[in-house]
Design a protein around this motif. Sequence first.
Motif, PDB file in Angstrom:
ATOM      1  N   ARG A 145       0.848  -1.187   0.000  1.00  0.00           N
ATOM      2  CA  ARG A 145       0.000   0.000   0.000  1.00  0.00           C
ATOM      3  C   ARG A 145       0.882   1.235   0.000  1.00  0.00           C
ATOM      4  NH1 ARG A 145      -1.983   4.275   2.447  1.00  0.00           N
ATOM      5  NH2 ARG A 145      -4.228   4.658   2.549  1.00  0.00           N
ATOM      6  N   PRO A 187       0.448   5.790  -0.602  1.00  0.00           N
ATOM      7  CA  PRO A 187      -0.550   6.858  -0.632  1.00  0.00           C
ATOM      8  C   PRO A 187      -1.210   6.952  -2.006  1.00  0.00           C
ATOM      9  CG  PRO A 187       1.468   7.618   0.416  1.00  0.00           C
ATOM     10  CD  PRO A 187       1.769   6.266  -0.179  1.00  0.00           C
ATOM     11  N   ALA A 188      -2.423   7.439  -2.041  1.00  0.00           N
ATOM     12  CA  ALA A 188      -3.206   7.501  -3.281  1.00  0.00           C
ATOM     13  C   ALA A 188      -2.513   8.293  -4.380  1.00  0.00           C
ATOM     14  CB  ALA A 188      -4.584   8.098  -2.991  1.00  0.00           C
ATOM     15  N   ASN A 189      -1.757   9.310  -4.010  1.00  0.00           N
ATOM     16  CA  ASN A 189      -1.117  10.161  -5.016  1.00  0.00           C
ATOM     17  C   ASN A 189       0.292   9.704  -5.402  1.00  0.00           C
ATOM     18  OD1 ASN A 189       0.118  10.787  -2.615  1.00  0.00           O
ATOM     19  ND2 ASN A 189       0.005  13.007  -2.884  1.00  0.00           N
ATOM     20  N   ARG A 218      -5.608   1.844  -8.095  1.00  0.00           N
ATOM     21  CA  ARG A 218      -5.592   3.145  -7.431  1.00  0.00           C
ATOM     22  C   ARG A 218      -7.031   3.566  -7.142  1.00  0.00           C
ATOM     23  NH1 ARG A 218      -1.658   6.908  -7.456  1.00  0.00           N
ATOM     24  NH2 ARG A 218      -0.708   6.100  -9.364  1.00  0.00           N
ATOM     25  N   THR A 219      -7.250   4.016  -5.913  1.00  0.00           N
ATOM     26  CA  THR A 219      -8.529   4.616  -5.532  1.00  0.00           C
ATOM     27  C   THR A 219      -8.218   6.009  -4.977  1.00  0.00           C
ATOM     28  OG1 THR A 219      -8.536   3.891  -3.221  1.00  0.00           O
ATOM     29  CG2 THR A 219      -9.377   2.324  -4.867  1.00  0.00           C
ATOM     30  N   GLY A 220      -9.240   6.701  -4.557  1.00  0.00           N
ATOM     31  CA  GLY A 220      -9.025   7.994  -3.933  1.00  0.00           C
ATOM     32  C   GLY A 220      -8.347   7.893  -2.582  1.00  0.00           C
ATOM     33  N   ASP A 221      -8.279   6.689  -2.022  1.00  0.00           N
ATOM     34  CA  ASP A 221      -7.707   6.474  -0.697  1.00  0.00           C
ATOM     35  C   ASP A 221      -6.323   5.851  -0.685  1.00  0.00           C
ATOM     36  OD1 ASP A 221     -10.102   7.399   0.523  1.00  0.00           O
ATOM     37  OD2 ASP A 221     -10.995   5.413   0.245  1.00  0.00           O
ATOM     38  N   GLU A 222      -5.974   5.134  -1.748  1.00  0.00           N
ATOM     39  CA  GLU A 222      -4.714   4.387  -1.711  1.00  0.00           C
ATOM     40  C   GLU A 222      -4.291   3.911  -3.100  1.00  0.00           C
ATOM     41  OE1 GLU A 222      -5.014   0.192  -0.282  1.00  0.00           O
ATOM     42  OE2 GLU A 222      -7.125   0.715   0.003  1.00  0.00           O
ATOM     43  N   SER A 234      -2.807   0.376  -4.260  1.00  0.00           N
ATOM     44  CA  SER A 234      -2.527  -0.993  -3.829  1.00  0.00           C
ATOM     45  C   SER A 234      -1.786  -1.722  -4.928  1.00  0.00           C
ATOM     46  CB  SER A 234      -3.824  -1.750  -3.523  1.00  0.00           C
ATOM     47  OG  SER A 234      -4.372  -1.298  -2.327  1.00  0.00           O
TER      48      SER A 234
END
Length: 134
Positions: free
Chosen positions: A17, A19-21, A38-42, A44
Amino acid sequence: MDTFTLTLMPEALAVCRLPANAAVPDWAWRGPFQSVTRTGDELSIVCGHDAAPANGSRPGLRVDGPWRVFKLHGPFAFDVTGVVSTLTAPLAEAGVGVFVLSTYDTDWILVKEEQAPKAAGVLREAGHDVRAGA
C-alpha cells in the motif's frame, strides 16, 4: 453447490500500500503476478515478494507477505453469482484470511503463505479441485 477448479501458483507475492497520489514504482511490475489498483484512498500493489521493498522504506509504504495465490479457472460471465463466496465461506469458517482480486476472466484468492496448505485442504474438503501450479 457449484464446485470449481483452482491452481495454487508457486510464486510468493507481496501486498503493498502506498498513498493515493504516489507514482506507480518500477518494482510494481516485477514478478510473475502484478496488480495495481488506485482509488481515492490508496495505491494498492500486488507483485512478486522478492520485488517489494522493505516495509516502511519509503513514506507511506506498507508491505505484507509473503502471500500465495489460487487461480480460479475461468472465464466466468459477469452475471454468474456466488463464485467468490463459494470459495471464501469455507476458508472463513476455517480461520483462513483472504485477499481477493478479480480480473476480466477470473478471480484470484490470495492467502498468507503459511496458510496455503491449510487453504488447499479446506477447498478440497469443500469439493473443489485444487491443483499445484508449475
